[in-house]
Design a protein around this motif. Structure first.
Motif, PDB file in Angstrom:
ATOM      1  N   PHE A  50       0.713  -1.315  -0.047  1.00 42.45           N
ATOM      2  CA  PHE A  50       0.136  -0.117   0.011  1.00 42.45           C
ATOM      3  C   PHE A  50       0.659   1.206   0.115  1.00 42.45           C
ATOM      4  O   PHE A  50       0.294   2.321  -0.339  1.00 42.45           O
ATOM      5  CB  PHE A  50      -0.942   0.136   1.282  1.00 42.45           C
ATOM      6  CG  PHE A  50      -1.886  -1.162   1.085  1.00 42.45           C
ATOM      7  CD1 PHE A  50      -3.239  -0.999   0.583  1.00 42.45           C
ATOM      8  CD2 PHE A  50      -1.424  -2.431   1.752  1.00 42.45           C
ATOM      9  CE1 PHE A  50      -4.129  -1.909   0.679  1.00 42.45           C
ATOM     10  CE2 PHE A  50      -2.590  -3.217   1.782  1.00 42.45           C
ATOM     11  CZ  PHE A  50      -3.799  -3.346   1.264  1.00 42.45           C
ATOM     12  N   SER A  51       2.099   1.162   0.453  1.00 45.31           N
ATOM     13  CA  SER A  51       2.961   2.253   0.376  1.00 45.31           C
ATOM     14  C   SER A  51       4.434   1.564   0.182  1.00 45.31           C
ATOM     15  O   SER A  51       5.167   1.725   0.947  1.00 45.31           O
ATOM     16  CB  SER A  51       2.888   2.961   1.693  1.00 45.31           C
ATOM     17  OG  SER A  51       3.303   2.125   2.846  1.00 45.31           O
ATOM     18  N   PRO A  52       4.736   1.501  -1.019  1.00 44.04           N
ATOM     19  CA  PRO A  52       5.965   0.779  -1.421  1.00 44.04           C
ATOM     20  C   PRO A  52       7.260   1.385  -0.976  1.00 44.04           C
ATOM     21  O   PRO A  52       8.077   1.046  -0.821  1.00 44.04           O
ATOM     22  CB  PRO A  52       5.841   0.548  -2.953  1.00 44.04           C
ATOM     23  CG  PRO A  52       4.585   0.869  -3.372  1.00 44.04           C
ATOM     24  CD  PRO A  52       3.981   1.602  -2.278  1.00 44.04           C
ATOM     25  N   GLN A  53       7.214   2.833  -1.011  1.00 44.07           N
ATOM     26  CA  GLN A  53       8.302   3.488  -0.608  1.00 44.07           C
ATOM     27  C   GLN A  53       8.488   4.226   0.657  1.00 44.07           C
ATOM     28  O   GLN A  53       9.118   5.045   0.884  1.00 44.07           O
ATOM     29  CB  GLN A  53       8.419   4.806  -1.844  1.00 44.07           C
ATOM     30  CG  GLN A  53       8.446   4.162  -3.129  1.00 44.07           C
ATOM     31  CD  GLN A  53       9.588   3.345  -3.481  1.00 44.07           C
ATOM     32  OE1 GLN A  53      10.617   3.554  -3.076  1.00 44.07           O
ATOM     33  NE2 GLN A  53       9.470   2.135  -4.468  1.00 44.07           N
ATOM     34  N   SER A  54       7.593   3.794   1.492  1.00 33.86           N
ATOM     35  CA  SER A  54       7.370   4.263   2.987  1.00 33.86           C
ATOM     36  C   SER A  54       6.826   3.244   4.150  1.00 33.86           C
ATOM     37  O   SER A  54       6.295   2.187   3.335  1.00 33.86           O
ATOM     38  CB  SER A  54       6.216   5.438   2.817  1.00 33.86           C
ATOM     39  OG  SER A  54       6.079   5.909   4.147  1.00 33.86           O
ATOM     40  N   HIS A 124      -5.937   4.639   0.653  1.00 39.97           N
ATOM     41  CA  HIS A 124      -6.106   4.739   2.178  1.00 39.97           C
ATOM     42  C   HIS A 124      -7.426   4.008   2.299  1.00 39.97           C
ATOM     43  O   HIS A 124      -7.565   3.590   3.615  1.00 39.97           O
ATOM     44  CB  HIS A 124      -6.680   6.387   2.149  1.00 39.97           C
ATOM     45  CG  HIS A 124      -5.374   7.108   1.963  1.00 39.97           C
ATOM     46  ND1 HIS A 124      -4.177   7.018   2.464  1.00 39.97           N
ATOM     47  CD2 HIS A 124      -5.115   8.243   1.000  1.00 39.97           C
ATOM     48  CE1 HIS A 124      -3.154   7.942   1.860  1.00 39.97           C
ATOM     49  NE2 HIS A 124      -3.790   8.669   0.938  1.00 39.97           N
ATOM     50  N   LEU A 125      -8.438   4.108   1.364  1.00 40.21           N
ATOM     51  CA  LEU A 125      -9.689   3.258   2.050  1.00 40.21           C
ATOM     52  C   LEU A 125      -9.312   1.582   2.069  1.00 40.21           C
ATOM     53  O   LEU A 125      -9.680   0.938   3.002  1.00 40.21           O
ATOM     54  CB  LEU A 125     -10.763   3.275   0.655  1.00 40.21           C
ATOM     55  CG  LEU A 125     -12.184   2.664   1.056  1.00 40.21           C
ATOM     56  CD1 LEU A 125     -12.804   3.169   2.273  1.00 40.21           C
ATOM     57  CD2 LEU A 125     -13.115   2.708  -0.320  1.00 40.21           C
ATOM     58  N   LEU A 126      -8.372   1.169   1.366  1.00 41.60           N
ATOM     59  CA  LEU A 126      -8.108  -0.151   1.383  1.00 41.60           C
ATOM     60  C   LEU A 126      -7.107  -0.260   2.433  1.00 41.60           C
ATOM     61  O   LEU A 126      -7.360  -1.373   3.068  1.00 41.60           O
ATOM     62  CB  LEU A 126      -7.260  -0.840   0.147  1.00 41.60           C
ATOM     63  CG  LEU A 126      -8.065  -0.550  -1.208  1.00 41.60           C
ATOM     64  CD1 LEU A 126      -6.939  -0.967  -2.288  1.00 41.60           C
ATOM     65  CD2 LEU A 126      -9.218  -1.705  -1.304  1.00 41.60           C
ATOM     66  N   LEU A 127      -6.423   0.583   3.057  1.00 43.87           N
ATOM     67  CA  LEU A 127      -5.494   0.484   4.327  1.00 43.87           C
ATOM     68  C   LEU A 127      -6.623   0.512   5.580  1.00 43.87           C
ATOM     69  O   LEU A 127      -6.372  -0.344   6.275  1.00 43.87           O
ATOM     70  CB  LEU A 127      -4.579   1.477   4.067  1.00 43.87           C
ATOM     71  CG  LEU A 127      -3.686   1.663   5.479  1.00 43.87           C
ATOM     72  CD1 LEU A 127      -2.747   0.419   5.675  1.00 43.87           C
ATOM     73  CD2 LEU A 127      -2.873   2.999   5.472  1.00 43.87           C
ATOM     74  N   GLY A 128      -7.702   1.331   5.412  1.00 44.62           N
ATOM     75  CA  GLY A 128      -8.584   1.175   6.456  1.00 44.62           C
ATOM     76  C   GLY A 128      -9.244  -0.048   6.452  1.00 44.62           C
ATOM     77  O   GLY A 128      -9.617  -0.525   7.573  1.00 44.62           O
ATOM     78  N   GLY A 129      -9.529  -0.836   5.537  1.00 46.79           N
ATOM     79  CA  GLY A 129     -10.060  -2.309   5.434  1.00 46.79           C
ATOM     80  C   GLY A 129      -9.292  -3.174   6.136  1.00 46.79           C
ATOM     81  O   GLY A 129      -9.618  -3.878   6.795  1.00 46.79           O
ATOM     82  N   MET A 130      -7.733  -3.131   5.693  1.00 45.24           N
ATOM     83  CA  MET A 130      -6.745  -3.702   6.529  1.00 45.24           C
ATOM     84  C   MET A 130      -6.918  -3.814   8.129  1.00 45.24           C
ATOM     85  O   MET A 130      -6.702  -4.558   8.816  1.00 45.24           O
ATOM     86  CB  MET A 130      -5.341  -3.613   5.963  1.00 45.24           C
ATOM     87  CG  MET A 130      -5.282  -4.048   4.250  1.00 45.24           C
ATOM     88  SD  MET A 130      -5.378  -5.871   4.240  1.00 45.24           S
ATOM     89  CE  MET A 130      -3.780  -6.359   5.369  1.00 45.24           C
ATOM     90  N   MET A 131      -6.981  -2.533   8.251  1.00 44.27           N
ATOM     91  CA  MET A 131      -7.177  -2.039   9.768  1.00 44.27           C
ATOM     92  C   MET A 131      -8.185  -2.577  10.515  1.00 44.27           C
ATOM     93  O   MET A 131      -8.059  -3.247  11.699  1.00 44.27           O
ATOM     94  CB  MET A 131      -7.097  -0.396   9.963  1.00 44.27           C
ATOM     95  CG  MET A 131      -5.648   0.274   9.619  1.00 44.27           C
ATOM     96  SD  MET A 131      -5.711   1.891  10.149  1.00 44.27           S
ATOM     97  CE  MET A 131      -4.125   2.563   9.663  1.00 44.27           C
TER      98      MET A 131
END
Length: 573
Positions: A50-54, A124-131
């Motif tokens: 979701f954030s390859p460089q961070s 960001h929406l997908l990351l929220g789903g992961m959380m």
């Protein structure tokens, strides 16, 4: 009388669980721990998609998980205490499975969106789903772990010997340690071999399969011990909470219970906290002394310490040996506890192993300070003083893992069986708070600079010393002796079959007890005190209305001054 660490904590047992209970329990624990540790290793790598460089995605995910684990402790513990055991386990395993499956679905959705466009529009929406999936998984893990370790094990072995209980606890601790080493290795090889999304899917499916196997094995344990594990929880038998949850005697009309049922979530939280701090036997001090050990960055497998050592240009082989040495020392600590239980009382074992842990950490901090004052100028590697720091940190695991196992058994023996979920989940929340603080400190170190690592080392040492001090004070202030309740039937009422109720708190009289059974001259009056469900049941079955359990003895009372008690404690060790 001075504290007696050698006295048994429970009456001599009469029997144990059904045949095969330990085997099925340990096998289920092994499978689920291997799957969970492999998934925990894969999750941060998955989040990097979701954030390859961070490192923003793994950082936010970690903060969310620890915050949720800290917050859900009290309500999760209350749910465990009010719900039938198998229902709790099913709910925990279901939540864990849904969390993993949901995370895999989010990953596949992300991969599908990325394949259709070079720029995913909704990371960001997908990351929220992961959380959300991660929070569901951690809630399920809390329910399952607290229920099995804090409730199932002591209930199944309630009539077994302390040696048998120590054996099962040692094996479970060893499995936890082994899974931390083997699970990530297996997951790493799987990710390397399968690659990409397929590797994460394989690890996730294997984890879900382990949950299914765990459920089947635990069902077998439950069926073979149905008379013990299938009993109705005490809080369902009469609709009340702890036998000592209220501050004073009830009016007897149940108004307090009905009021608690209508209370808001905030009031319920305050009630659970009050239950925790009012538990007899000094249990809150035990829990806090253990939780303080989690406020530390001085762990061989810790991310912060590993990152610092990498800045010191230590070779990867040295770091690997350091982590392996810490794991090996932890295994030896668990084995030492199991062997020591054959000869020594558990309180003494826990004290010695905690003091060993604290001593190693203190001396390691001295080495760290010496290295700060006289840094190595060889341009790479580590100085002799820094190597001493690493050896002492690894050796500290010998004391920590042994203390962890011993303290688990102390809680199993002393926590009210009607409140094991509440107390266990509260401990989980406090430990999560410690992990959250160390996690946040790593972010501060990254922003401010590595010079702040020294501050983290000194703070960690302070928390470890505070842990040792608190447990030592518990040994000094709480000890057990035989005493009688001649007016038991009159003062405790009739609601004793359930083992709980307002009658558990003495309010009408003082009683007499003897620190040494049979020594009449050592009797003296003692203030009213609360009893756990197990103690009430034992007292009910006693014809002489006499039993043995832990009591608080303030300084200057019958136990003497602080100095005398510390000297007696030193003699015990």
């Amino acid at each position: 009388m001075l504290p007696e660490l050698g006295a048994p904590l429970v009456d001599p047992p009469a029997g144990g669980p059904a045949r095969g209970t330990g085997y099925y329990l340990l096998l289920s624990h092994t499978l689920t721990k291997l799957g969970s540790k492999g998934w925990e290793f894969a999750t941060p790598l998955l989040l990097l998609t979701f954030s390859p460089q961070s490192l923003v995605a793994p950082t936010l995910f970690g903060l969310a998980i620890f915050l949720v684990k800290f917050a859900i402790g009290p309500p999760a513990g209350a749910y465990i205490d009010r719900t039938r055991r198998m229902t709790v386990v099913r709910a925990g395993i279901a939540l864990q499975s849904l969390g993993v499956v949901g995370a895999l679905l989010v990953l596949m959705l992300h991969s599908w969106l990325a394949a259709g466009s070079s720029d995913v529009q909704s990371p960001h929406l997908l990351l929220g789903g992961m959380m959300v999936c991660g929070c569901a998984e951690v809630l399920g893990a809390t329910l399952s772990s607290v229920s099995i370790k804090k409730d199932w094990v002591p209930t199944a072995w309630a009539e077994g010997s302390e040696i048998e209980l120590a054996t099962i606890n040692s094996w479970m601790a060893s499995i936890d340690l082994g899974a931390e080493m083997v699970g990530p290795v297996v997951a790493g090889f799987t990710l390397s071999a399968a690659g990409g999304v397929m590797g994460f899917v394989i690890v996730g499916i294997a984890n879900v399969i382990s949950f299914g196997a765990e459920l089947l094995l635990l069902q077998q344990v439950y069926d073979s011990n149905r008379t013990k594990l299938g009993a109705t929880p005490p809080q369902l038998r009469n609709g009340s909470g702890s036998c000592y949850a209220s501050a004073g005697p009830s009016s007897g009309n149940g108004s307090k219970v009905r009021g608690l049922r209508r209370c808001s979530a905030c009031v319920a939280l305050c009630r659970d906290i009050n239950i925790f701090f009012s538990h007899p036997g000094g249990v809150p001090m035990l829990v806090v002394s253990y939780a303080l050990c989690w406020f530390s960055v001085l762990t061989p497998h810790g991310i912060i310490l590993t990152a610092y050592l990498q800045t010191r240009r230590l070779q990867p082989a040295t770091l690997s040996i350091f982590r392996a040495a810490g794991a090996a020392a932890g295994g030896l600590g668990i084995l030492a506890f199991q062997r020591a239980m054959l000869r020594y009382p558990i309180r003494r074992i826990a004290l010695v192993q905690l003091l060993l842990f604290a001593s190693c950490v203190v001396f390691a901090t001295v080495c760290f300070r010496m290295d700060e004052l006289h840094p190595s100028d060889d341009g790479g590697g580590a100085s002799g003083v820094m190597l001493g720091f690493l050896v002492l940190i690894a050796l500290s695991r010998l004391g920590l893992y042994g203390f962890d196992t011993a303290l688990l058994q102390l809680q199993q023996l002393n926590v009210d069986e009607a409140l094991r979920g509440t107390i266990g989940a509260m401990e989980s929340s406090l430990c999560a708070l410690g992990t959250l603080c160390t996690f946040a400190s790593s972010l501060v170190s990254a922003e401010v600079g590595l010079q702040t690592f020294g501050v983290l080392v000194y703070l960690s040492t302070g928390f470890v010393c505070a842990s040792a001090l608190m447990y030592t004070l518990w040994c000094v202030l709480w000890h057990e002796h035989s005493h009688s309740h001649p007016d038991f039937d009159h003062d405790f009422g009739t609601d004793l079959a359930a083992g709980i109720g307002d009658s558990a708190l003495e309010t009408s009289h003082w009683h007499y007890h003897a620190h040494r059974p049979g020594l009449v001259g050592d009797r003296h009056p003692h203030t009213p005190h609360a009893h756990t469900t197990q103690q009430l049941r034992a007292l009910r079955a006693s014809a002489s209305k006499q039993h043995t359990h832990l009591h608080f003895h303030p300084l200057g009372g019958g136990g003497g001054s602080l100095w005398r008690r510390l000297m007696a404690l030193r003699a015990e060790i």
